[in-house]
Write a protein that holds these residues in place. Structure first.
Motif, PDB file in Angstrom:
ATOM      1  N   LYS A  55       0.846  -1.179   0.000  1.00  0.00           N
ATOM      2  CA  LYS A  55       0.000   0.000   0.000  1.00  0.00           C
ATOM      3  C   LYS A  55       0.889   1.238   0.000  1.00  0.00           C
ATOM      4  O   LYS A  55       2.005   1.204   0.511  1.00  0.00           O
ATOM      5  CB  LYS A  55      -0.915   0.011   1.224  1.00  0.00           C
ATOM      6  CG  LYS A  55      -1.890  -1.163   1.286  1.00  0.00           C
ATOM      7  CD  LYS A  55      -2.769  -1.055   2.508  1.00  0.00           C
ATOM      8  CE  LYS A  55      -3.693  -2.251   2.641  1.00  0.00           C
ATOM      9  NZ  LYS A  55      -4.617  -2.381   1.501  1.00  0.00           N
ATOM     10  N   ASN A  56       0.385   2.308  -0.587  1.00  0.00           N
ATOM     11  CA  ASN A  56       1.066   3.597  -0.478  1.00  0.00           C
ATOM     12  C   ASN A  56       0.323   4.430   0.555  1.00  0.00           C
ATOM     13  O   ASN A  56      -0.834   4.783   0.362  1.00  0.00           O
ATOM     14  CB  ASN A  56       1.104   4.314  -1.819  1.00  0.00           C
ATOM     15  CG  ASN A  56       1.689   5.713  -1.738  1.00  0.00           C
ATOM     16  OD1 ASN A  56       1.202   6.627  -2.374  1.00  0.00           O
ATOM     17  ND2 ASN A  56       2.732   5.887  -0.944  1.00  0.00           N
ATOM     18  N   ALA A  57       1.001   4.734   1.656  1.00  0.00           N
ATOM     19  CA  ALA A  57       0.354   5.426   2.766  1.00  0.00           C
ATOM     20  C   ALA A  57       0.274   6.926   2.574  1.00  0.00           C
ATOM     21  O   ALA A  57      -0.673   7.573   3.039  1.00  0.00           O
ATOM     22  CB  ALA A  57       1.093   5.110   4.065  1.00  0.00           C
ATOM     23  N   TYR A  93      -2.487  11.412  -8.827  1.00  0.00           N
ATOM     24  CA  TYR A  93      -1.566  10.367  -8.362  1.00  0.00           C
ATOM     25  C   TYR A  93      -2.194   9.547  -7.236  1.00  0.00           C
ATOM     26  O   TYR A  93      -2.078   8.311  -7.206  1.00  0.00           O
ATOM     27  CB  TYR A  93      -0.245  10.980  -7.900  1.00  0.00           C
ATOM     28  CG  TYR A  93       0.775  11.093  -9.009  1.00  0.00           C
ATOM     29  CD1 TYR A  93       1.786  10.150  -9.160  1.00  0.00           C
ATOM     30  CD2 TYR A  93       0.720  12.140  -9.926  1.00  0.00           C
ATOM     31  CE1 TYR A  93       2.725  10.249 -10.182  1.00  0.00           C
ATOM     32  CE2 TYR A  93       1.647  12.242 -10.961  1.00  0.00           C
ATOM     33  CZ  TYR A  93       2.647  11.287 -11.078  1.00  0.00           C
ATOM     34  OH  TYR A  93       3.557  11.377 -12.114  1.00  0.00           O
ATOM     35  N   ALA A  94      -2.848  10.209  -6.295  1.00  0.00           N
ATOM     36  CA  ALA A  94      -3.458   9.487  -5.179  1.00  0.00           C
ATOM     37  C   ALA A  94      -4.534   8.521  -5.661  1.00  0.00           C
ATOM     38  O   ALA A  94      -4.634   7.392  -5.160  1.00  0.00           O
ATOM     39  CB  ALA A  94      -4.044  10.478  -4.177  1.00  0.00           C
ATOM     40  N   GLN A  95      -5.319   8.935  -6.637  1.00  0.00           N
ATOM     41  CA  GLN A  95      -6.334   8.039  -7.172  1.00  0.00           C
ATOM     42  C   GLN A  95      -5.703   6.828  -7.850  1.00  0.00           C
ATOM     43  O   GLN A  95      -6.146   5.692  -7.676  1.00  0.00           O
ATOM     44  CB  GLN A  95      -7.212   8.792  -8.167  1.00  0.00           C
ATOM     45  CG  GLN A  95      -8.172   9.781  -7.531  1.00  0.00           C
ATOM     46  CD  GLN A  95      -9.076  10.416  -8.571  1.00  0.00           C
ATOM     47  OE1 GLN A  95      -8.638  11.259  -9.351  1.00  0.00           O
ATOM     48  NE2 GLN A  95     -10.313   9.989  -8.596  1.00  0.00           N
ATOM     49  N   ALA A  96      -4.660   7.070  -8.621  1.00  0.00           N
ATOM     50  CA  ALA A  96      -4.014   5.976  -9.348  1.00  0.00           C
ATOM     51  C   ALA A  96      -3.309   5.002  -8.406  1.00  0.00           C
ATOM     52  O   ALA A  96      -3.252   3.796  -8.684  1.00  0.00           O
ATOM     53  CB  ALA A  96      -3.011   6.541 -10.355  1.00  0.00           C
ATOM     54  N   LEU A  97      -2.768   5.508  -7.294  1.00  0.00           N
ATOM     55  CA  LEU A  97      -1.974   4.682  -6.389  1.00  0.00           C
ATOM     56  C   LEU A  97      -2.785   4.171  -5.196  1.00  0.00           C
ATOM     57  O   LEU A  97      -2.260   3.398  -4.392  1.00  0.00           O
ATOM     58  CB  LEU A  97      -0.762   5.472  -5.887  1.00  0.00           C
ATOM     59  CG  LEU A  97       0.166   6.063  -6.949  1.00  0.00           C
ATOM     60  CD1 LEU A  97       1.359   6.738  -6.287  1.00  0.00           C
ATOM     61  CD2 LEU A  97       0.633   4.995  -7.929  1.00  0.00           C
ATOM     62  N   GLY A  98      -4.022   4.605  -5.073  1.00  0.00           N
ATOM     63  CA  GLY A  98      -4.817   4.211  -3.918  1.00  0.00           C
ATOM     64  C   GLY A  98      -4.314   4.802  -2.623  1.00  0.00           C
ATOM     65  O   GLY A  98      -4.425   4.211  -1.550  1.00  0.00           O
TER      66      GLY A  98
END
Length: 260
Positions: A55-57, A93-98
């Motif tokens: 996950k990307n926090a 970016y946040a949408q693409a990386l979750g």
């Protein structure tokens, strides 16, 4: 046990950035955070997260001209259009990386600055960022940074940051509490966390004073990790420290925690 995210801007520097995802997973981390993703495509980063089941926090909004010494633009006059573009880019970016949370850096202010002007601009920009990010379920974070490592940064104390959160009054605006910065500026980490916990959206750690592994220096992280469990803290704990030697050589603290 807290959930730890490796800060792969600072850790695993033994390998190029794209290879740090695999290194973090192999070392036992379930998540990563980093300062800025914008040098890489969303598809490449998303693939690396997926390939290694990470996950990307967290990551930061674009900070302005980092190479020229800028450390964020959110409180700086005359940067409205640039700030709005930075919000749009971070959301993409946040949408693409979750990614659940993004950090808005306030910026450096001159010694003779009229601080109220910067304060008012910061509030207006945070209101905008929080409103835009709320549409996508993203939390906006602000972080006090100690004045020894980053002189003239607009935010340096927890009470200042939490007062701003109260003033903006957006449900998705929280404070990023880095225990390393808290210890340097204020001390009394445990009671400070207890006081402000409802508005803390992310924690970071490092040893004090040298910003190495959390099992070195003057802070009792064993006690603090138990406190986080006691207070049922559910967020990520970002490991934003500079390994004293090799990254893997310094992970004894993590192995001890995972066996506890």
């Amino acid at each position: 046990m807290p959930k730890f995210a490796a800060n792969i801007t600072m850790m695993f520097n033994e390998v190029p950035f794209p290879d740090r995802f695999e290194a973090a997973r192999e070392a036992g981390f379930d998540a990563v955070e980093f300062l800025f993703p914008y040098e890489y495509s969303t598809s490449d980063l998303a693939a690396r997260l997926a390939d290694h089941q990470l996950k990307n926090a967290l990551f930061n909004l674009p900070p302005g001209d980092w190479a020229a010494g800028e450390r964020g633009i959110a409180s700086l006059p005359g940067r409205d259009d640039e700030f709005r573009r930075s919000v749009d880019q971070a959301i993409a970016y946040a949408q693409a990386l979750g990614t659940p949370s993004v950090h808005v850096m306030a910026g450096l202010i001159p010694d003779a600055a009229q601080k109220q002007q910067y304060h008012d601009i910061f509030l207006t920009r945070l209101e905008y960022a929080a409103a835009q990010c709320a549409l996508h379920g993203i939390t906006v974070l602000i972080e006090p940074i100690n004045s020894r490592d980053m002189p003239h940064y607009f935010l340096s104390r927890q009470d200042q940051a939490h007062a701003i959160v109260d003033q903006v009054a957006a449900a998705n605006l929280k404070v990023q509490m880095d225990f390393y910065h808290v210890q340097i500026m204020e001390g009394d980490i445990a009671m400070t966390f207890r006081k402000f916990q409802p508005n803390v959206g992310h924690i970071q750690i490092a040893g004090v004073p040298d910003r190495h592994e959390p099992d070195t220096g003057e802070v009792n992280y064993t006690y603090l990790f138990k406190l986080l469990d006691e207070l049922d803290y559910k967020g990520w704990v970002g490991c934003e420290y500079r390994p004293a030697k090799g990254t893997l050589d310094g992970l004894g603290w993590l192995h001890t925690m995972t066996k506890a």
